[in-house]
Design a protein around this motif. Structure first.
Motif, PDB file in Angstrom:
ATOM      1  N   ALA A  24     -27.113  -3.143  -3.679  1.00 45.15           N
ATOM      2  CA  ALA A  24     -26.311  -2.997  -2.434  1.00 45.15           C
ATOM      3  C   ALA A  24     -26.861  -1.919  -1.476  1.00 45.15           C
ATOM      4  N   ALA A  25     -26.845  -0.647  -2.106  1.00 47.45           N
ATOM      5  CA  ALA A  25     -27.237   0.681  -1.142  1.00 47.45           C
ATOM      6  C   ALA A  25     -28.707   0.072  -0.634  1.00 47.45           C
ATOM      7  N   ASP A  28     -28.546  -2.095   2.405  1.00 45.86           N
ATOM      8  CA  ASP A  28     -28.264  -1.154   3.596  1.00 45.86           C
ATOM      9  C   ASP A  28     -29.234  -0.386   4.232  1.00 45.86           C
ATOM     10  N   ALA A  31     -31.586  -2.967   6.084  1.00 48.42           N
ATOM     11  CA  ALA A  31     -30.887  -3.375   7.130  1.00 48.42           C
ATOM     12  C   ALA A  31     -31.041  -2.270   8.464  1.00 48.42           C
ATOM     13  N   ARG A  32     -30.838  -0.915   8.039  1.00 52.62           N
ATOM     14  CA  ARG A  32     -30.657  -0.052   8.857  1.00 52.62           C
ATOM     15  C   ARG A  32     -32.018   0.558   9.245  1.00 52.62           C
TER      16      ARG A  32
END
Length: 139
Positions: A24-25, A28, A31-32
């Motif tokens: 999950a991290a 992120d 995506a960023r």
């Protein structure tokens, strides 16, 4: 308490939750920033129950590929876009390497720049040969 050899393989250790939090991290970050990452599952103390739980919770998405280069490789996108399960099988169809890649496309599925350049040259040559053969047939 004494455990027989192999008994630990039947226990849930909670490692699947840890790996899912890391994924999950990493998603992120992808995506960023576009930064890809990977988790080597063979390097983690996962029991058979942990591995099965992780595979079940990630599920399977719509894309998968099977490669037969230096053994067999199975690649599938999980139900979470950008999370790929990459499994390489060796002798006896046993898992030789296994990782989760957090990326837009697993590295093993991308073409090497030198291969792309060679393919461009080959296609150009094939087109020239085809046109020459067609022109010779029209004469």
């Amino acid at each position: 308490m004494t455990l027989e050899a192999g008994t630990m393989e039947s226990f849930r250790t909670g490692m699947a939750d840890s790996v899912l939090r890391e994924i999950a991290a990493d998603l992120d970050v992808l995506a960023r920033t576009g930064e890809c990452s990977a988790i080597d599952l063979r390097s983690l103390p996962l029991t058979a129950v942990d591995r099965s739980e992780l595979e079940e919770r990630l599920g399977r998405g719509d894309m998968e590929a099977f490669l037969t280069i230096a053994g067999t490789s199975e690649i599938w996108e999980t139900r979470y876009a950008g999370v790929w399960w990459v499994r390489h099988l060796g002798a006896g169809h046993k898992i030789a390497a296994e990782r989760i890649e957090i990326t837009t496309c697993p590295e093993i599925l991308t073409s090497h720049p030198a291969d792309i350049a060679a393919a461009g040259r080959q296609l150009t040559e094939d087109l020239i040969d085809h046109l020459s053969a067609r022109d010779a047939g029209d004469a």
